[in-house]
Every structure is written in C-alpha cells, then in structure tokens.
Design an enzyme around this catalytic site. Structure first.
Site, PDB file in Angstrom:
ATOM      1  N   VAL A 178       0.840  -1.197   0.000  1.00 56.89           N
ATOM      2  CA  VAL A 178       0.000   0.000   0.000  1.00 56.89           C
ATOM      3  C   VAL A 178       0.877   1.251   0.000  1.00 56.89           C
ATOM      4  CG1 VAL A 178      -1.901  -1.137   1.194  1.00 56.89           C
ATOM      5  CG2 VAL A 178      -0.193   0.081   2.530  1.00 56.89           C
ATOM      6  N   ASP A 179       0.467   2.244  -0.776  1.00 58.23           N
ATOM      7  CA  ASP A 179       1.118   3.545  -0.754  1.00 58.23           C
ATOM      8  C   ASP A 179       0.688   4.279   0.515  1.00 58.23           C
ATOM      9  OD1 ASP A 179       2.396   5.978  -1.787  1.00 58.23           O
ATOM     10  OD2 ASP A 179       0.350   6.670  -2.145  1.00 58.23           O
ATOM     11  N   LYS A 180       1.456   5.316   0.905  1.00 59.77           N
ATOM     12  CA  LYS A 180       1.122   6.069   2.111  1.00 59.77           C
ATOM     13  C   LYS A 180       0.272   7.306   1.811  1.00 59.77           C
ATOM     14  CE  LYS A 180       4.059   8.846   4.209  1.00 59.77           C
ATOM     15  NZ  LYS A 180       3.293  10.131   4.300  1.00 59.77           N
TER      16      LYS A 180
END
Length: 341
Positions: A32-34
């Site tokens: 997952v990206d932040k």
C-alpha cells in the site's frame, strides 16, 4: 462474473474484467502507498523554519512554485500561504523531479524544492543548519521540504498528514480474508513512515523509495507470495500498480496514470470497500468452481445415461437445461453478497 461485477459496482468497486476479478480473489499479500492512500491526503504545514531570510519569504517562494503542482504536500504549502494572506511572486514553468522535488524560477533565480536527495544525488552538500532542522522534524513524524532560491538556502517546511479513520480495522478485516503481510511503501523518510505504519498497523514499512524501488519491492513480494495486490493513488505508484498481480487505485483522489495502470478502482476512495471486494472475489471463485463441478457432473451422468439407453433425448434435454438453471441460480447468490469478515 457478471453478477459479481454488478455487485462490486453498487459498492463503488470498479473491476475492469473477469481475469482481474479472479486475480483479486487470489491475492495473499498487499502493498500500500502512504500519502493519499492510507492517509487522508490533505496534509497541513506544521513548521516553517527559516535559515536565510524570514519565514514569510520562505513560504512565499515555496508557495509561488508549488501552486503549479498537484502533489498533496504542495497543496498544503499553498493553503498555508493563502491562510496567511501572503502576496505570491510569479513563478516560471514547473519541472517535476520524480520522488525528489520540483524546480522553477522566481525573480530570475532558480528555485529548487524537495528532499535532500534532490541535491545529494548531484554531490551537493546541504548546509548543516538545514540538516539539523530536517532531522528534528522527521524525528517528530513530519514530512520535510527544503527550499533553495538561487544560492540561498531559505529553510525547511514541516508537513504532517493523518491516517484515514478506521484504516487499522480495515487491515484486520483483510487479514481475516487471508491477506498477509500488508506492507506500506513510501518515498517519504523513514521516521514519518514508521510513525504512520505503527498507527495503522501494517506488517512492514519500506521508506525513501523511488517509483522503481516500489516496483522492486512488489516483485520481491510476488516472488515470495505469488499473488500480490498493490494499492495506490499517485503517478509514482503507477509502475508498481502495473507490475502487481492486481493493481488497485483510489478512484476519486487517484491520478489518471494510476487509474490507467490499475485493474480495480475504489471509486469513492472508501478503503472499507477493499475487504468487501476481496471477499466478493473469493466467493466468486468458489461459486465458479461449484458451477463447473455441477455442470461437468451432469454432463458425465447424461453421457452415460443416454449412451446406455437409460434416458431418452427428452428427459436428457430437461436435465441438461435444469442444470443450467441451477448454475445460474447459484451464481445469482452473488447479487446478495454481504461482507461478514
């Protein structure tokens, strides 16, 4: 598949095809990206630390350049400048330096804004005063932006973002669906990344990543877990989205590049729809297998029964079409699917 695509669409999950749907039902790990994905994507400026000149000058120059950018950190700087009613100078064309920062011109001098990597990769030394501010802000969980105008290092801007509400619970629901580990990827510094990662309950955090680094992490996860999903929203996430087994983009906040590269889009930016989508996809795969077993079993029985004369053509047709109705009815149960994880 048609029933599932319709059910997903009603919940705001756009799946681009049957193959992607089946792959979604297979994923075992998730990257997952932040920023803008597991965080709200509306960071706010918390610190304006001038080194050469005043804080207002630092913010004016930074906002003049960043108002031409669509990055969430840039928008935070512009909002702060507008809130302070600062008069912004005119900036030249914006040059985006992926995962490093931006470059433009103000008052005839070059302005560079970004992380320390923007200069260190060119073997340029960042002043010690700047490094001290950056280290202190990052230790407090802040993203940092360094501003240089011509030969002057104006200072550092600290920015903080907050996790989306309920993200930790959403990740627990995904683990209940068999998705583990969950790894957060970010181009931000490790201090900020660890703070956010701890707050949302991911299994691992990878920080200071360029877009190509995110691709490498996804490929390593695929080598270990085979089926890997990637959740992101930005241009920097597009290569990783394209390389994952299933790319999942935030539909409303996502960039055009991310949506194009992804196989699944969460149209309302509702992360809570992701465990639902994974559960729906896994239930779909189970029903496909059930229907194949029923269909093949009926055909096998009819082949034996008709060739031996036990069943005539009329009853055989009735049984065959009856099995088709059973298969359709079984599939239509997906229209009433509810996520109970």
């Amino acid at each position: 598949l048609v029933a599932t695509l319709g059910t997903g669409a009603r919940r705001g999950v756009l799946i681009k095809g049957g193959a992607h749907l089946e792959n979604l039902g297979r994923i075992r790990a998730l990257a997952v990206d932040k920023t803008g994905t597991v965080t709200v994507g509306q960071p706010e400026v918390t610190d304006v630390l001038a080194v050469d000149g005043t804080a207002d000058e630092l913010l004016r120059v930074a906002a003049a350049v960043e108002q031409k950018s669509q990055h969430p950190l840039a928008e935070a700087i512009v909002r702060r400048a507008h809130a302070q009613q600062l008069d912004l100078p005119v900036a030249g064309d914006l040059e985006s330096l992926t995962a490093r920062g931006v470059r433009s011109h103000v008052d005839g001098d070059t302005v560079e804004i970004g992380t320390a990597r923007l200069w260190t990769e060119r073997d340029l030394q960042v002043p010690e005063a700047i490094e001290v501010h950056v280290a202190r802000l990052q230790a407090n969980g802040r993203s940092t932006v360094i501003v240089k105008h011509g030969a002057r290092w104006l200072g550092v801007i600290g920015i903080a973002d907050q996790p989306r509400p309920g993200v930790r619970a959403i990740f627990e629901r995904l683990r209940a669906r068999g998705v583990s580990p969950i790894v957060m990827l970010t181009g931000d510094n490790s201090g900020v990344a660890r703070a956010i990662g701890q707050a949302i309950g991911v299994d691992d955090v990878r920080a200071d990543l360029l877009p190509e680094d995110k691709v490498k992490v996804v490929q390593k996860l695929m080598a270990r877990h085979e089926f890997v999903g990637m959740l992101g929203d930005g241009v920097n996430d597009a290569p990783a989205l394209a390389n994952a087994t299933v790319g999942i983009a935030m539909g409303a906040a996502g960039t055009a590049a991310a949506l194009e590269a992804a196989d699944v889009a969460l149209m309302a930016d509702d992360l809570g729809a992701l465990p639902f989508a994974v559960g729906l996809a896994r239930q779909t795969r189970a029903i496909i297998q059930q229907n194949l077993v029923v269909s093949l079993a009926v055909i096998a029985i009819l082949v034996v029964a008709t060739t031996t004369g036990v069943v005539g053509i009329g009853p055989a047709v009735v049984l065959h079409e009856g099995s088709t109705l059973v298969v359709i009815a079984n599939a239509l149960r997906l229209l009433a699917f509810r996520d109970r994880a």
